[in-house]
Enzyme design. Structure first.
Site, PDB file in Angstrom:
ATOM      1  N   GLY A   1      42.938 -39.188 -44.759  1.00 43.28           N
ATOM      2  CA  GLY A   1      43.610 -40.235 -45.512  1.00 43.28           C
ATOM      3  C   GLY A   1      42.676 -41.403 -45.763  1.00 43.28           C
TER       4      GLY A   1
ATOM      5  N   GLN B   1      40.344 -49.874 -47.655  1.00 34.76           N
ATOM      6  CA  GLN B   1      39.137 -49.451 -46.944  1.00 34.76           C
ATOM      7  C   GLN B   1      37.909 -49.384 -47.849  1.00 34.76           C
ATOM      8  OE1 GLN B   1      41.431 -45.962 -45.165  1.00 34.76           O
ATOM      9  NE2 GLN B   1      39.890 -46.338 -43.600  1.00 34.76           N
TER      10      GLN B   1
ATOM     11  N   CYS C   1      40.035 -43.245 -37.620  1.00 36.47           N
ATOM     12  CA  CYS C   1      40.068 -43.966 -38.886  1.00 36.47           C
ATOM     13  C   CYS C   1      38.646 -44.033 -39.434  1.00 36.47           C
ATOM     14  CB  CYS C   1      40.593 -45.378 -38.633  1.00 36.47           C
ATOM     15  SG  CYS C   1      40.635 -46.409 -40.101  1.00 36.47           S
ATOM     16  N   LEU C   2      38.495 -43.809 -40.727  1.00 30.57           N
ATOM     17  CA  LEU C   2      37.157 -43.865 -41.319  1.00 30.57           C
ATOM     18  C   LEU C   2      36.562 -45.265 -41.221  1.00 30.57           C
ATOM     19  CD1 LEU C   2      37.722 -41.618 -44.473  1.00 30.57           C
ATOM     20  CD2 LEU C   2      36.598 -40.999 -42.315  1.00 30.57           C
TER      21      LEU C   2
ATOM     22  N   HIS D   1      49.866 -44.767 -40.992  1.00 27.35           N
ATOM     23  CA  HIS D   1      48.524 -45.310 -40.716  1.00 27.35           C
ATOM     24  C   HIS D   1      47.927 -45.922 -41.990  1.00 27.35           C
ATOM     25  CE1 HIS D   1      44.323 -44.854 -38.859  1.00 27.35           C
ATOM     26  NE2 HIS D   1      44.078 -45.112 -40.123  1.00 27.35           N
ATOM     27  N   GLU D   2      47.994 -45.173 -43.101  1.00 19.85           N
ATOM     28  CA  GLU D   2      47.400 -45.668 -44.360  1.00 19.85           C
ATOM     29  C   GLU D   2      48.180 -46.856 -44.906  1.00 19.85           C
ATOM     30  OE1 GLU D   2      44.541 -44.629 -44.800  1.00 19.85           O
ATOM     31  OE2 GLU D   2      44.692 -42.831 -43.576  1.00 19.85           O
TER      32      GLU D   2
ATOM     33  N   HIS E   1      47.062 -50.048 -43.427  1.00 21.29           N
ATOM     34  CA  HIS E   1      45.845 -50.605 -44.053  1.00 21.29           C
ATOM     35  C   HIS E   1      46.205 -51.543 -45.207  1.00 21.29           C
ATOM     36  CE1 HIS E   1      42.527 -48.620 -42.041  1.00 21.29           C
ATOM     37  NE2 HIS E   1      43.020 -47.421 -42.252  1.00 21.29           N
TER      38      HIS E   1
HETATM   39 NI    NI Z   1      42.405 -45.658 -41.288  1.00 23.72          NI
END
Ligand code: NI
Length: 168
Positions: A46, A51, A91-92, A133-134, A137
């Site tokens: 995701g 991000q 998480c990226l 989660h997304e 963000h």
């Molecule tokens: Ni993330």
């Protein structure tokens, strides 16, 4: 298509609250396509626009094992949330760290696709976790916010150290 740069915690830009998308135009479609490319390349399941330093309410995801079920949510809303479960999350924007986070395990979501078509659907398990989660963000929130101050600070200093080594 282009790979986008992913911001890393504790970059303050990750704390930006994203704005509602009101134009479903070519530049949105271009961003969606670049986000998918960036997400698959990373690789991740995701990615939120936040991000990649684009502060609009847009996320891309693909929680399939075969990595061939891309899904894009624009202006997502959670209409209902039930149950709870604890899953290891990564998480990226927090590369290399995985921690347990407790979230609802069943949600009902309303969102547009990249063409502006509105739909409602239900999600559970990893799909529900990924959406929550997304969506965090988009509100400037990261999974590390659910951890103790001690753990979060430890992750922050390790990531800052890594960035420094890369820069040096
Ligand atoms: Ni993330």
């Amino acid at each position: 298509m282009a790979l986008l740069n992913i911001l890393h915690f504790p970059d303050p830009r990750l704390r930006t609250v994203a704005k509602t998308v009101d134009e479903f135009d070519e530049s949105l479609r271009q961003l969606v396509s670049d986000m998918f490319e960036t997400m698959y390349e990373a690789p991740g399941i995701g990615l939120a626009a936040t991000q990649v330093d684009r502060h609009i309410r847009l996320l891309t995801m693909d929680v399939s094992e075969t990595h061939n079920q891309p899904r894009c949510l624009v202006n997502p809303e959670i209409l209902q949330a039930d149950g709870d479960e604890e899953m290891d999350e990564g998480c990226l924007s927090v590369p290399g760290f995985y921690e347990k986070v407790r979230r609802a395990d069943h949600i009902r979501v309303r969102a547009c696709d990249q063409d502006g078509t509105l739909s409602e659907f239900e999600a559970e398990g990893i799909e529900a976790v990924c959406i929550q989660h997304e969506m965090d963000h988009l509100d400037g929130k990261l999974f590390v916010d659910y951890l103790s101050n001690l753990k979060r600070n430890r992750i922050r200093s390790k990531l800052l150290k890594m960035e420094k080594q890369k820069a040096g």
